[in-house]
Design a protein around this motif. Structure first.
Motif, short mmCIF file in Angstrom:
data_model
loop_
_atom_site.label_atom_id
_atom_site.label_comp_id
_atom_site.label_asym_id
_atom_site.label_seq_id
_atom_site.Cartn_x
_atom_site.Cartn_y
_atom_site.Cartn_z
N ASP A 102 0.85 -1.19 0.00
CA ASP A 102 0.00 0.00 0.00
C ASP A 102 0.88 1.25 0.00
O ASP A 102 1.99 1.24 0.58
CB ASP A 102 -0.86 0.04 1.29
N ASP A 104 0.48 3.69 1.79
CA ASP A 104 0.59 4.21 3.16
C ASP A 104 1.46 3.30 4.02
O ASP A 104 1.28 3.22 5.23
CB ASP A 104 -0.80 4.40 3.79
N HIS A 212 2.50 0.22 8.62
CA HIS A 212 1.34 0.49 7.75
C HIS A 212 0.44 1.50 8.46
O HIS A 212 -0.11 1.20 9.52
CB HIS A 212 0.60 -0.85 7.52
MN MN Z 1 -3.20 1.03 3.68
#
Ligand code: MN
Ligand code: UDP
Ligand code: GLC
Length: 328
Positions: A102, A104, A212
């Protein structure tokens, strides 16, 4: 090695900032694998240019919603989110094996050993550990798998409205079939886990390799003071007590990504596109400032929805104080 890659996704300039920091973190820890960023058509030109400087490949993909190959799939579930776009990663067939991350996430150590794992490997989701979290996973690109995933979308939809639901339905034996496909939690440490099992975080958290920033509020929603090197609204001693991942993200953003952005935008304050406020003062104005005045009922509800204000009111520091006061 050239046929293996880390892959991420950004459909907006905000997520593109995340992708820039992620890419830099992988480079800083000397990955020997290729870096691929999938982007949506709405990512601005300057952001694309910066991504090109960090990633080996920047691949434009369709947003998976009504109007493309997933049209039929989407018709059954109009609420499905843009994260379905992630499924495009299976079409990167010039690579034999990839690790999706991801935008992020932030890498703290070299994680190339993940390529020793097989499809489909992922870490447990902190909210329901019999499901995996789809923020970090090992997969093998294949048009056949991509087609089957789209069929699953159209036939079953997604139980959470995003890619994680579909992927858990598709790789449904993940929880039971092969323990080697369970990535250790340190490869996808969600900040939420710090609060849900604080003693475990204290015991094992130092070994974290990937953080994360799961949840609604993302690092780029905060403001960073580049002179004092602090996050606005966070007290200084928070970082003395535990690794301050948010600060790490911003340090990397300001030291490695901002210079690249300046090359694109010149020395002008960034008033559009990637940046919204002058870089020499505060690097970013919050998009979704964490709520300041919330009733405890509202706050409880947010917690239960996995939306703790974990970098503000529900910060590690505050929770630890509360726990300490109970223990005393
Ligand atoms: Mn995420
Ligand atoms: N994503 C994106 N644009 C969006 C939402 C999500 O590109 O508008 C991508 C991005 O890579 C992001 C991932 O999909 O990291 C999953 O979304 P998010 O991380 O916000 O979900 P969470 O991990 O917080 O559940
Ligand atoms: C999750 C995952 C994220 C995924 C989203 C939608 O919480 O962290 O990677 O995109 O759910 O399914």
């Amino acid at each position: 090695m050239a046929d293996q890659a880390f892959v991420t996704l950004a459909t907006t300039d905000s997520y593109a900032k995340g992708a820039m920091v992620l890419g830099m973190s992988l480079r800083n820890h000397n990955t020997s694998r290729k870096l691929v960023a999938m982007i949506g058509p709405h990512v601005s030109e300057p952001c694309r240019a910066v991504l090109h400087k960090i990633y080996d490949e920047v691949r434009l993909v369709d947003i998976l919603d009504s109007g493309d190959t997933a049209h039929l799939a989407m018709m059954k579930r109009p609420d499905l989110g843009v994260t379905f776009t992630k499924l495009h990663c299976w079409t990167l067939t010039q690579y034999s094996k990839c690790v999706f991350m991801d935008a992020d996430t932030l890498v703290l150590y070299n994680i190339d050993e993940l390529f020793e794992r097989e499809e489909f490997s992922a870490a447990p989701d902190p909210g329901w550990p019999d499901c995996f979290n789809s923020g970090v996973f090992v997969f093998r690109p294949s048009n056949e798998t991509y087609g089957k995933l789209l069929t699953t979308c159209s036939e079953d939809g997604s139980f959470d409205g995003g890619d994680q639901g579909v992927l858990n339905s598709f790789f449904s034996d993940w929880a039971t079939a092969d323990i080697s496909k369970h990535l250790p939690f340190i490869y996808n440490l969600s900040s939420i886990a710090i609060y849900t099992y604080l003693p475990a975080f204290k015991q094992y958290g130092h070994a974290a390799k990937v953080v994360h920033f799961l949840g609604k509020v993302k690092p780029w929603d905060y403001s960073y003071d580049t002179t004092c090197k602090t996050i606005k609204g966070q007290s200084q001693d928070a970082s003395d007590m535990h690794p301050n991942y948010l600060l790490k993200w911003w340090e990397l953003f300001s030291s490695s990504v901002l210079p690249l952005m300046k090359e694109e935008y010149g020395d002008q304050p960034f008033n559009s596109g990637c940046m919204e406020s002058p870089i020499h003062e505060v690097a970013k104005k919050p998009h979704h400032p964490p709520p300041t005045q919330m009733s405890s009922q509202e706050r409880k509800q947010k917690w239960e929805q996995g939306q703790a204000d974990y970098m503000g009111q529900d910060s590690f520091e505050n929770i630890e104080k509360k726990l300490d006061s109970f223990l005393k």
